[in-house]
Design an enzyme around this catalytic site. Sequence first.
Site, PDB file in Angstrom:
ATOM      1  N   HIS A 113      19.465  -1.385   1.775  1.00 38.83           N
ATOM      2  CA  HIS A 113      19.793  -0.070   1.226  1.00 38.83           C
ATOM      3  C   HIS A 113      21.237  -0.025   0.721  1.00 38.83           C
ATOM      4  CE1 HIS A 113      16.004   1.565   2.349  1.00 38.83           C
ATOM      5  NE2 HIS A 113      16.228   1.629   3.650  1.00 38.83           N
ATOM      6  N   LEU A 145      -2.526  -0.836  -2.211  1.00 35.30           N
ATOM      7  CA  LEU A 145      -1.273  -0.082  -2.171  1.00 35.30           C
ATOM      8  C   LEU A 145      -1.471   1.435  -2.200  1.00 35.30           C
ATOM      9  CD1 LEU A 145       0.866  -2.238  -4.652  1.00 35.30           C
ATOM     10  CD2 LEU A 145       1.111  -2.141  -2.166  1.00 35.30           C
ATOM     11  N   SER A 146      -2.713   1.894  -2.147  1.00 36.13           N
ATOM     12  CA  SER A 146      -2.922   3.345  -2.111  1.00 36.13           C
ATOM     13  C   SER A 146      -2.259   3.917  -0.867  1.00 36.13           C
ATOM     14  CB  SER A 146      -4.415   3.670  -2.104  1.00 36.13           C
ATOM     15  OG  SER A 146      -5.000   3.325  -0.856  1.00 36.13           O
ATOM     16  N   PHE A 147      -1.802   5.160  -0.946  1.00 40.31           N
ATOM     17  CA  PHE A 147      -1.098   5.754   0.187  1.00 40.31           C
ATOM     18  C   PHE A 147      -1.972   5.780   1.434  1.00 40.31           C
ATOM     19  CE2 PHE A 147       0.159   9.330   2.869  1.00 40.31           C
ATOM     20  CZ  PHE A 147       1.475   8.988   3.120  1.00 40.31           C
ATOM     21  N   ARG A 175       4.277   9.911   5.862  1.00 41.01           N
ATOM     22  CA  ARG A 175       3.772  11.270   6.071  1.00 41.01           C
ATOM     23  C   ARG A 175       2.862  11.736   4.942  1.00 41.01           C
ATOM     24  NH1 ARG A 175       6.659  15.168   5.629  1.00 41.01           N
ATOM     25  NH2 ARG A 175       8.084  14.170   4.169  1.00 41.01           N
TER      26      ARG A 175
END
Length: 328
Positions: free
Chosen positions: A138, A257-259, A292
């Site tokens: 990051h 890769l779908s949520f 989430r």
Amino acid sequence: MVRIENEEELDALLDKYFTCKFRFGHVKVKGVTMPKRFAEMEEDITNWEVNDGDIWVCSFPKTGTTWTQEMVWLIANDLDFAGAEENIQIRVPFLEISSIFDYRDLRKTNKDFNPPVFLDDSLGYIKSLPSPRLMKTHLLWKMLPKQIQDGTKQPKIVYITRNPKDTCISYYNHARLLEGYSGSFDTFCRLFLAGKVSYTPFWDHLFSFWDRRHLPNVLFLKFEELKADLPGVIRKVAAFLEKDLSNEQVDKLTEHLSFENMKRNPAVNYELVTDLYKKFQLTQAPDGVFMRSGQIGEYKVKMTPEQIKEFDDWTEENLRGRDFSFDI
């Protein structure tokens, strides 16, 4: 206009609400807010021996990093879905994570607390890996190893960003779940806007990579792009990594890769860490989860009109004269 905050008051709030068993204050490093332990790791990162064949996933926190890590790892490894069952923190380790979670005192006081080495000694763990390596960070551009900054080495760098209002909401929930934050959402917004939470200022972070998007080893992505056209982004990343994917492979990776699938996947949903934190009561959100909603525009129902206006004014100030925008 964005309100003018009292620096001393904000610093006191930061120390008050981020004080926990693995966070012991913050420091400014090159104008960036970081946990205090980062100062001990900075020189090692600056002098890091970079390999041209390595791949770096870079981002501000909570902007789609894990999503991007999984996509990049699978493309780089020829869609090895069996290999992807290994925890992503082992496959794509987080360079400076040991500065975010300083476990040294916890290990001394609790003999049963034994975090995995990629959390406890992240630099040592990554140095032990054979090249080419995939890793995430990051850190802003100016905090990356000097061999990257001066162009001596040119590993592939994939940068992902996200609109700041949704980023702030996601970061707040993450901070409660994993970083010991015990304050309110409004206070977190104040700290975020003022550049007081880790890795801020936000716009300095984003522009440090946006301004280098034309470098041949840098690919700049937006979370909103992935949501709008994931197959298209997969093809873009594959071309950047010099990999050929068939339409069938793109479809298979898009599904992976779908949520919904990412949220259920224990290799990427950080259950290993969240379970550790819940077991040792280190979280402020014992019922929270790492992934989430994964939605765009959550701020419309989570932020007050006053908070939205403040973020919009702040964004307008920082984008003035810039050829960049978030289309949401």
